[in-house]
Design an enzyme around this catalytic site. Structure first.
Site, PDB file in Angstrom:
ATOM      1  N   HIS A  82      39.139 -55.740  -0.262  1.00 45.41           N
ATOM      2  CA  HIS A  82      39.622 -54.145  -0.117  1.00 45.41           C
ATOM      3  C   HIS A  82      41.129 -54.265  -0.037  1.00 45.41           C
ATOM      4  CE1 HIS A  82      39.622 -50.129   1.887  1.00 45.41           C
ATOM      5  NE2 HIS A  82      40.776 -50.596   2.696  1.00 45.41           N
ATOM      6  N   ASP A 161      32.825 -41.984  10.344  1.00 43.67           N
ATOM      7  CA  ASP A 161      34.043 -42.126   9.840  1.00 43.67           C
ATOM      8  C   ASP A 161      34.375 -40.839   9.173  1.00 43.67           C
ATOM      9  OD1 ASP A 161      36.429 -43.521   9.017  1.00 43.67           O
ATOM     10  OD2 ASP A 161      35.838 -43.306   7.135  1.00 43.67           O
ATOM     11  N   ARG A 168      41.280 -36.807  11.944  1.00 41.34           N
ATOM     12  CA  ARG A 168      42.514 -37.796  12.473  1.00 41.34           C
ATOM     13  C   ARG A 168      43.450 -37.415  11.257  1.00 41.34           C
ATOM     14  NH1 ARG A 168      40.864 -43.443  10.804  1.00 41.34           N
ATOM     15  NH2 ARG A 168      42.986 -43.903  11.020  1.00 41.34           N
ATOM     16  N   SER A 183      37.671 -47.725  10.705  1.00 44.16           N
ATOM     17  CA  SER A 183      37.268 -46.758   9.765  1.00 44.16           C
ATOM     18  C   SER A 183      37.223 -47.752   8.449  1.00 44.16           C
ATOM     19  CB  SER A 183      38.432 -45.991   9.575  1.00 44.16           C
ATOM     20  OG  SER A 183      38.363 -45.212   8.304  1.00 44.16           O
ATOM     21  N   LYS A 187      32.822 -49.028   6.764  1.00 40.44           N
ATOM     22  CA  LYS A 187      32.354 -48.798   5.678  1.00 40.44           C
ATOM     23  C   LYS A 187      32.170 -49.976   4.748  1.00 40.44           C
ATOM     24  CE  LYS A 187      35.903 -45.896   5.271  1.00 40.44           C
ATOM     25  NZ  LYS A 187      37.069 -45.037   5.131  1.00 40.44           N
TER      26      LYS A 187
HETATM   27  N1  URA Z   1      41.588 -45.843   5.012  1.00 40.70           N
HETATM   28  C1  URA Z   1      40.503 -45.591   5.482  1.00 40.70           C
HETATM   29  O1  URA Z   1      39.501 -45.238   5.010  1.00 40.70           O
HETATM   30  N2  URA Z   1      40.672 -45.241   6.825  1.00 40.70           N
HETATM   31  C2  URA Z   1      41.947 -45.297   7.659  1.00 40.70           C
HETATM   32  O2  URA Z   1      41.878 -45.009   8.815  1.00 40.70           O
HETATM   33  C3  URA Z   1      42.912 -45.786   6.954  1.00 40.70           C
HETATM   34  C4  URA Z   1      42.981 -45.828   5.639  1.00 40.70           C
END
Ligand code: URA
Length: 434
Positions: A82, A161, A168, A183, A187
């Site tokens: 990621h 999320d 957010r 967050s 995932k």
């Molecule tokens: N990418 C995400 O998936 N979540 C965040 O909080 C920031 C970047």
């Protein structure tokens, strides 16, 4: 405990219990906490922070708020990568097939671009027919056959999320290391992976502008992964200037294909190899770091990585001949050269401004609902450190009918940094957290 008491606890800087965190997350998932209470909790978290334990509970609860991939049927370790997002960062397209060619199972769930950063899904969708919305069954079948798949986040992955991120975005609560950690990592945990390599970008075009902030985020994510039983490592890599020479969608796919054929820019090639080698080592497919490095270089040189990429395109519904003839990916017809305003060494190309210029042309989106133009983008012509004369070409803007061109040209001009001496060499990797 009622929502208001949990919010008060966090507001007053008291430590939350696991159950408090679970209630917050289930309140976000089942709708029992209204937006104003979730938003208050998010702001209290931004201001008060979270302990490692609270962050791990939040991550785990968010991962469990929806479906989890069941990859148990597949033999071998599943490893993903990621990136926290950058400009010109197309390494996912290159390293997923390279790692797969070395025996790693790569179930990659990616995102779309927002603001000045590009998104892997947008890039792949410039390939005619390519589908990123696959069902669980198809994903497992492709992984079994090809070893890698790159798909979008399905509706049922980490729904908490999804709701929290939307809030957010509009309540100035994105910038919080525990919230970003939970967050991103929730995932990733829901993917059912065994290990994860993080590429945490640092610099003007990155989420984290300073090395200190990037290191704090990397440590937090590595810890959350470890606490959830997913071996996680992070590389901290520079994002002051765009990665490679292509910024956009189709144009980045073309550069990825060139890289998989051994003809890519050095920085893109080296970073892809480095990250892929970490994945190979974490998957237990190499005996040492040196062995992993040798294996991924071989996969590149032999064309095995390229072949996997071609097959992945085909299995995901795309036109595989794009891999053989990348010129099939049509770029928009308009061209505008941005030139050096005076003589000097090219000491920098501000990644944020180049990313914003590409977005102004239509390569990125200002809101989550906007559409991107896959054919537009920016080609970096001049090499960092080169001695330029006034009027030498630095960037080529690829536009459609002049859309966004005036703004993009203005941003691109501002991105050019000239100096009286060559810049100090900039390492690609500026740190790591293992
Ligand atoms: N990418 C995400 O998936 N979540 C965040 O909080 C920031 C970047």
């Amino acid at each position: 405990m009622h929502a208001v008491e949990i919010i008060r606890k966090k507001r007053d800087g008291l430590a939350l219990e696991r159950d408090d965190v679970a209630r917050f997350v289930s309140g976000a998932t089942d709708g029992s906490w209204p937006d104003y209470q979730l938003s208050a909790m998010l702001m209290a978290t931004v201001l008060r922070g979270m302990t490692d334990e609270e962050t791990a509970w939040l991550t785990e609860a968010m991962a469990q708020s929806g479906a989890r991939f069941d990859l148990g049927r597949l033999a071998g370790r599943k490893v993903d990568k990621h990136s926290t997002g950058g400009v010109g960062d197309k390494t996912s397209l290159i390293l997923a097939p390279l790692a797969a060619a070395c025996g790693v199972v790569v179930p990659m769930m990616s995102g779309r671009g927002l603001g000045h950063t590009g998104g892997t899904l947008d890039k792949l969708e410039s390939i005619p027919g390519f589908r990123v919305d696959l069902g669980a069954r198809e994903i497992v079948d492709i992984l079994e056959d090809v070893g890698c798949v790159i798909v979008g986040q399905t509706e049922d992955i980490a729904p908490a999320d999804r709701r929290l991120y939307r809030l957010r975005d509009v309540t100035a609560t994105v910038e919080s290391i525990p919230l970003i950690t939970a967050s991103i990592m929730s995932k990733k945990l829901a993917e059912g992976i065994d290990a994860l390599v993080l590429d945490v970008k640092v610099g003007s075009g990155a989420f984290m502008r300073t090395l200190d902030d990037a290191e704090r985020l990397a440590r937090s994510m590595v810890r959350a992964g470890a606490l959830a039983g997913v071996r996680t490592e992070a590389l901290l890599t520079q994002m002051d200037a765009p990665l490679g020479r292509a910024v956009g969608n189709s144009i980045e796919v073309v550069e990825s294909i060139q890289t998989l054929r051994g003809q890519g820019p050095r920085d893109v090639t080296e970073l892809s190899l480095l990250l892929a080698a970490r994945m190979v080592l974490l998957a237990g497919r190499a005996a040492s770091a040196g062995d992993a490095d040798r294996r991924v270089r071989e996969a590149l040189a032999s064309g095995a990585g390229f072949e996997r990429f071609r097959r992945m395109i085909e299995r995901q519904g795309g036109d595989p001949e794009v891999a053989d003839e990348p010129e099939r990916l049509l770029l928009a017809p308009g061209r505008e050269i941005v030139r050096a305003p005076r003589a000097g060494y090219l000491t920098g190309l501000d990644a944020l401004l180049v990313g914003r210029a590409a977005a102004a042309l239509g390569a990125g989106r200002a809101t989550a609902e906007a559409r991107v133009d896959h054919g537009v983008g920016i080609r970096v012509i001049a090499t960092l450190g080169a001695l330029l004369r006034a009027g030498d070409p630095v960037l080529e803007l690829i536009h459609r009918d002049g859309n966004g061109l005036a703004d993009a040209a203005d941003l691109a001009r501002q991105a050019i940094e000239l100096g009286g001496a060559p810049p100090a060499p900039r390492p690609l990797v500026v740190g790591d957290v293992v």
